[in-house]
Design an enzyme around this catalytic site. Structure first.
Site, PDB file in Angstrom:
ATOM      1  N   HIS A 139      -8.057 -10.716  -1.965  1.00 52.15           N
ATOM      2  CA  HIS A 139      -8.256  -9.339  -1.151  1.00 52.15           C
ATOM      3  C   HIS A 139      -9.380  -9.894  -0.343  1.00 52.15           C
ATOM      4  O   HIS A 139     -10.273 -10.697  -0.356  1.00 52.15           O
ATOM      5  CB  HIS A 139      -8.415  -8.299  -2.140  1.00 52.15           C
ATOM      6  N   ASP A 216     -12.128 -11.370  -9.768  1.00 51.27           N
ATOM      7  CA  ASP A 216     -12.175 -10.164  -9.119  1.00 51.27           C
ATOM      8  C   ASP A 216     -10.994  -9.261  -9.881  1.00 51.27           C
ATOM      9  O   ASP A 216      -9.850  -9.270  -9.599  1.00 51.27           O
ATOM     10  CB  ASP A 216     -11.625 -10.053  -7.693  1.00 51.27           C
ATOM     11  N   GLN A 219      -7.702  -4.925  -9.808  1.00 48.98           N
ATOM     12  CA  GLN A 219      -6.254  -4.486  -9.964  1.00 48.98           C
ATOM     13  C   GLN A 219      -5.768  -4.849 -11.512  1.00 48.98           C
ATOM     14  O   GLN A 219      -4.890  -4.609 -11.886  1.00 48.98           O
ATOM     15  CB  GLN A 219      -5.481  -5.371  -9.053  1.00 48.98           C
ATOM     16  N   LYS A 242     -10.265   2.630  -9.230  1.00 49.28           N
ATOM     17  CA  LYS A 242      -9.128   2.128  -9.634  1.00 49.28           C
ATOM     18  C   LYS A 242      -8.569   2.181 -11.097  1.00 49.28           C
ATOM     19  O   LYS A 242      -7.740   1.529 -11.492  1.00 49.28           O
ATOM     20  CB  LYS A 242      -8.824   0.575  -9.254  1.00 49.28           C
ATOM     21  N   CYS A 380      -5.449  -5.326   2.898  1.00 50.76           N
ATOM     22  CA  CYS A 380      -6.871  -6.048   2.991  1.00 50.76           C
ATOM     23  C   CYS A 380      -6.550  -7.327   2.362  1.00 50.76           C
ATOM     24  O   CYS A 380      -7.489  -7.797   1.733  1.00 50.76           O
ATOM     25  CB  CYS A 380      -7.509  -5.297   2.344  1.00 50.76           C
TER      26      CYS A 380
END
Lengths: 422, 151
Positions: A139, A216, A219, A242, A380
């Site tokens: 991302h 990261d 997700q 999220k 993104c």
């Protein structure tokens, strides 16, 4: 006689112990609304998930009973707010199994968490000729902060290649991991493709060379069990919105030894112990990295979301989403002209696709008219789109409240798209 | 709102078979347009003769609305004088954004694009080509080869 007391039936599990998604849906007031006269089908949880009543009530309760600034006043409200805020930090610590609450830094979200590391760690540890190793599926939030840090230090940003299925080319990655590599930063799960990355192998290989690893986790956090000690990662970044919490709150987990060596990145109140015009003494971890009044309400909402996810059962939610992923993948793949983008063996419940002869934006508009919310565009993650020669894809993503009925509506919606563009 | 208000037959036809697709080489004026919202891009090349837009071609990637709009624009402006093109640009802008706009000029097929008014997220798709054309002509006068953005 010594039998355990009968457990109250778990409202979120069916007789086989599977998640009762219909019961979960009842906790999310927004799912009752209609869009363009049709009941909402929300398939954009990878962009932002919805909030259950428990989260909405927690933030409202805080605002109506205990709101005041934290770490400041001697008055009752300030003490209550401080206690709730620090209790939220402890909830996060437990949720991701960090060693200490001082390793949990509240941020605005994943983006700010990665910027914190790139600026503070990168600003002191990167030098000319050094390399930061990422992947092609990141991302923008895990690309641009490193570009800035590399530009400031004269370091280079290197991206590891992908397979046609959207998996990391592990061999190529290991070759790129060289003597100049000072940091490895990669997604735990790809937002654009759904790929789950082989983070265990990446972390082991990086640590063999003494290179820290940032994950990261935006997700991953709501869709699988995340244990930072088991992962052995050095930094883990994620966002509340999220994982069924409000926007504007996120977390940076950092290994204490690394955080201790990092200078503050933003100055202001709360991050200092004492200030004179000539000099300031910085606060202890984690407050040293939390300048200014934090998002107290957001942190409390995040803690409520953690409690909620744990009540649903994290493994149960993950299993439910994997069932939906398999079902939706098989049914979408059968649509003539539909191409799945990202077919990794290990995936989160994210399905990116294109439809021959129809631009993703047109798919998105027609589905919206049917009450179905999906994401369309470059997600993104422009480098991964370019990597596969695409300007955009359509993306359906699932959450704990997604059901088979949502997939049926999606399939009917795509049939409508094909009719319009026949 | 019926989705066919947006995706009218004439729009779907121009999307399937775009007119004046490609590049003019050499060209007298050129411009690139980007829609950062979706990553779509549009390239316009123009030939000008005696203060008229004698030829226009476009290419790029885009949704049905942006491709159809560019295709229909290319037909509408071919052969027009530069002041006529400018007047059309202003009319079309009003068509895309103002409810119940009564055109001061005959817009012909372009009226079919009026459906975007009801889809605010898609107005930029329809207007990208017109902004790009406007920029190309303005900057041509200044001797530049510009890039425009709808953001």
């Amino acid at each position: 006689m010594n039998a355990p007391p009968a457990r109250l039936a778990d409202p979120y599990a069916d007789a086989e112990g599977r998640l009762r998604a219909e019961r979960v849906r009842a906790d999310f007031p927004i799912l009752e609304r209609e869009v363009h006269g049709r009941p909402l089908v929300y398939l954009d949880s990878a962009a932002s998930s919805q909030q259950p009543r428990a989260v909405l009530e927690a933030t409202e309760h805080y605002a109506t009973t205990s709101h005041a600034n934290v770490h400041r006043g001697v008055h009752t409200l300030s003490q209550e707010a401080t206690a709730a805020f620090e209790a939220a930090r402890e909830s996060v610590r437990r949720f991701i199994n960090a060693r200490k609450p001082s390793e949990i830094i509240f941020t605005r979200g994943t983006t700010e968490a990665i910027n914190l590391v790139a600026r503070s760690w990168g600003g002191t540890q990167l030098a000319a000729g050094d390399e930061v190793l990422i992947t092609y599926l990141e991302h923008h939030a895990n690309i641009v902060p490193w570009q800035l840090a590399c530009a400031a230090a004269g370091a280079r940003l290197i991206a590891a290649p992908l397979t046609p299925a959207g998996e990391l080319e592990l061999g190529a990655f290991l070759e790129l991991l060289g003597p100049r590599t000072k940091m490895v930063a990669l997604a735990h799960v790809s937002n654009a493709l759904g790929t789950t990355l082989p983070v265990a192998q990446v972390i082991a290989a990086a640590h063999e060379r003494g290179v820290p690893v940032l994950l990261d986790g935006a997700q991953a956090i709501a869709h699988q069990r995340v244990d930072v000690q088991q992962l052995d990662c050095d930094f883990y970044a994620f966002s509340g919105h999220k994982m069924y919490a409000p926007t504007g709150i996120g977390v940076l987990y950092g290994r204490e030894s690394l955080l201790r060596a990092m200078p503050p990145w933003q100055g202001g109140g709360d991050m200092i112990l004492s200030v004179s015009i000539a000099h300031s003494t910085y606060n202890e971890l984690p407050w040293r990295f939390e300048a200014g009044t934090p998002n107290i309400s957001g942190a409390i909402g995040l803690a409520a979301a953690i409690d909620y996810l744990e009540a649903l059962g994290r493994d149960r939610v993950a299993a439910h989403e994997q069932r939906l992923l398999l079902l939706a993948t098989a049914q979408l793949a059968a649509i003539p002209g539909l191409q799945l983008i990202g077919t990794a063996r290990e995936k989160a419940a994210v399905i990116s696709f294109t439809l021959r002869g129809v631009h993703p934006h047109d798919i998105g508009t027609i589905l919206d008219q049917e009450g179905i919310a999906i994401r369309t565009g470059h997600h993104c993650a422009m480098p991964v789109m370019t990597y596969y020669g695409l300007a955009a894809t359509a993306r359906a993503s699932f959450g704990c409240y997604s059901t088979e009925a949502d997939i049926e509506r999606l399939l009917a919606g795509l049939e409508r798209v094909r009719e319009v563009f026949a | 709102m019926d989705i066919r208000e947006l995706y009218r037959d004439v729009i779907l036809d121009h999307n399937r078979s775009p007119r004046n697709f490609g590049r003019l080489e050499p060209a007298d004026a050129e411009a690139l347009g980007h829609n950062p919202l979706c990553g779509d891009s549009l390239s316009l090349t123009l030939r000008l003769a005696n203060d008229r837009l004698s030829e226009i071609r476009f290419n790029g990637q885009g949704c049905a609305i942006s491709v159809a709009s560019a295709s229909m624009m290319s037909e509408a402006v071919s052969g027009k004088s530069l002041p006529e093109v400018e007047a059309l640009y202003r009319e079309v802008h009003a068509l895309f954004t103002e409810p119940a706009h009564v055109p001061a000029l005959p817009l012909g097929k372009l009226m079919a694009l009026g459906g975007v008014r009801e889809f605010p997220a898609r107005v930029k798709c329809a207007s990208l080509c017109w902004h790009t054309l406007h920029a190309a002509l303005q900057r041509h006068a200044a001797g530049e080869r510009p890039t425009v953005s709808t953001e």
